[in-house]
Write an enzyme that holds these catalytic residues in place. Structure first.
Site, short mmCIF file in Angstrom:
data_model
loop_
_atom_site.label_atom_id
_atom_site.label_comp_id
_atom_site.label_asym_id
_atom_site.label_seq_id
_atom_site.Cartn_x
_atom_site.Cartn_y
_atom_site.Cartn_z
N ARG A 16 43.64 51.71 47.78
CA ARG A 16 44.58 50.58 47.81
C ARG A 16 45.41 50.50 46.51
O ARG A 16 46.59 50.84 46.50
CB ARG A 16 43.82 49.27 48.07
CG ARG A 16 44.74 48.09 48.42
CD ARG A 16 45.39 47.40 47.25
NE ARG A 16 44.44 46.78 46.33
CZ ARG A 16 44.79 46.24 45.18
NH1 ARG A 16 46.05 46.23 44.78
NH2 ARG A 16 43.86 45.72 44.37
N ASP A 17 44.77 50.10 45.41
CA ASP A 17 45.52 49.94 44.15
C ASP A 17 46.10 51.28 43.72
O ASP A 17 47.21 51.37 43.18
CB ASP A 17 44.57 49.38 43.07
CG ASP A 17 45.30 48.68 41.94
OD1 ASP A 17 46.45 49.05 41.65
OD2 ASP A 17 44.73 47.76 41.33
N HIS A 208 38.40 43.54 37.16
CA HIS A 208 39.36 44.54 37.62
C HIS A 208 40.22 44.93 36.42
O HIS A 208 41.04 44.13 35.97
CB HIS A 208 40.20 43.92 38.75
CG HIS A 208 41.28 44.77 39.29
ND1 HIS A 208 41.18 45.42 40.51
CD2 HIS A 208 42.52 45.09 38.83
CE1 HIS A 208 42.30 46.09 40.75
NE2 HIS A 208 43.12 45.90 39.74
N HIS A 210 42.70 47.59 34.06
CA HIS A 210 43.66 48.69 33.98
C HIS A 210 43.63 49.25 32.56
O HIS A 210 43.40 48.51 31.60
CB HIS A 210 45.06 48.22 34.37
CG HIS A 210 45.23 48.08 35.86
ND1 HIS A 210 45.87 49.02 36.63
CD2 HIS A 210 44.80 47.12 36.70
CE1 HIS A 210 45.83 48.64 37.90
NE2 HIS A 210 45.19 47.48 37.99
N CYS A 241 50.35 47.86 39.77
CA CYS A 241 51.12 46.94 40.64
C CYS A 241 52.59 47.29 40.56
O CYS A 241 53.18 47.29 39.49
CB CYS A 241 50.89 45.49 40.18
SG CYS A 241 51.94 44.34 41.07
N ASN A 250 44.30 52.05 36.97
CA ASN A 250 43.02 51.34 36.85
C ASN A 250 42.09 52.10 35.91
O ASN A 250 42.28 53.28 35.65
CB ASN A 250 42.32 51.28 38.21
CG ASN A 250 42.98 50.33 39.17
OD1 ASN A 250 43.94 50.69 39.83
ND2 ASN A 250 42.47 49.13 39.25
#
Ligand code: COA
Ligand code: ZN
Length: 320
Positions: A16-17, A208, A210, A241, A250
């Site tokens: 996903r990310d 979460h 990065h 994002c 990430n």
């Protein structure tokens, strides 16, 4: 008191990310194969895709097909990002195990990312939490930019606590604290994790991170030292994002796994199959990128000494 082996849980968010920001559209078959391979690595959770507008995130326009076609390995929780009611409906149609709702803690990033004010997002998420109650699907909420917003700068801790508390009261089953553009630093991470767990005792908190400014692993340790045991990470350090200027990858899953396993903290994840996946990622996303752990190997992957050493000194062995 729990005196057993320390354990953490990793939520692999690469599909996903990781893929949401890639310029190359990864074919649906390849996405399904990626998730299936990740399923065999031992992750607690895999964030498979996002049920967002295909105009906003064209890279994941095939979300329903991917979720429908993946192999469901028993014990793995298959989650997906959901920004609105329409997303919830699409996610439910294809049997998503857990929803990952999303909004920002800062006003400008919320508007840029979700095209809503924070108040509108909060109302939307509250409606999703209400609607999801009937289906008994757990709904985690990811709060973006809690350690800093690329537009607004620092976000007051009080705002993060206010949003987290209201969303938990509305039915959120967990909160993820997201460092969307790698603005977090270790003492800040520890302070916010502690503040949230004090305000919402017993709530599952996920972090979460990065690695935009090289502090992701340090921040992971800082969170863990406060008692956080749930981590998002992306294989190969993919991610970012598309609506946050300067966003980059990430925290690398393989680095997180390697670091914690070195420390005797069990992750449940097998490193070698994960490294095999990471090796194939540049081909999958059609661009070169470096993955230091893959190049160096795990820390005890030692090397043959040069032949002349034995000739000059005879056989050697380091005393135990
Ligand atoms: N799934 C599929 N399509 C959706 C959708 C969803 N969850 N939500 C909206 N759409 C469609 C609408 O049907 C509409 O399509 P149309 O133009 O063909 O009629 C279009 O998208 C616009 O809908 P609207 O409700 O006006 O949404 P918007 O343009 O204001 O965008 C979001 C709002 C939240 C849907 C959009 O900003 C989004 O998906 N953002 C996700 C950002 C993200 O994932 N960022 C990275 C992770 S942090
Ligand atoms: Zn992210």
């Amino acid at each position: 008191m729990n005196t057993g082996t320390p354990r953490i849980e990793i939520n692999e968010v690469g599909p996903r990310d990781g893929l949401q920001i890639e310029k190359t559209f990864v074919a649906t078959d390849d996405k399904v194969a990626l998730v299936d391979a990740l399923s065999d690595c031992g992750f607690a959770r895999i964030e498979v895709t996002s049920f967002t507008s295909p105009k906003a995130i064209p890279a994941l326009a095939d979300a329903q097909e991917v979720m429908r076609r993946i192999r469901r390995r028993p014990g793995v929780v298959y989650t997906a990002l959901v920004p609105n009611i329409r997303g919830l409906e699409r996610a439910l149609e294809v049997g998503t195990d857990e929803m990952n709702l999303v909004m920002s803690s800062s006003e400008t990033h919320n508007r840029a990312n979700l095209r809503m004010t924070r108040d509108q997002s909060q109302a939307e998420l509250t409606a999703i939490l209400q609607a999801a109650k009937g289906s008994h699907v757990p709904c985690n909420v990811s709060l973006s930019t809690v350690f800093g917003c690329p537009f607004d700068g620092d976000v007051p801790v009080g705002e993060v606590l206010r949003l987290a508390t209201q969303l938990v009261e509305a039915g959120a089953t967990g909160i993820t604290l997201c460092d969307t553009t790698g603005m977090a630093y270790p003492t800040q991470v520890a302070a916010l994790c502690e503040a949230v767990s004090r305000a919402l005792p017993g709530l599952p908190i996920t972090i979460h991170l990065h690695n935009t400014r090289g502090m992701a692993l340090a921040n992971a340790i800082a969170a863990w030292q406060t008692g956080v045991t749930r981590f998002d990470a992306a294989a190969g350090g993919l991610g970012g994002c598309p609506f946050a200027p300067g966003a980059s990858g990430n925290v690398n899953t393989e680095e997180l796994v390697h670091m914690f396993e070195c420390m005797g903290v069990r992750t449940g994840v097998s490193l070698q199959p994960l490294l095999d996946i990471v090796q194939g990622l540049p081909q999958l996303v059609q661009r070169e990128f470096s993955t230091p752990l893959l190049a160096a190997g795990p820390r005890l992957a030692t090397h043959q000494p040069p032949a002349w050493l034995a000739e000059k000194f005879g056989p050697t062995q380091t005393p135990a």
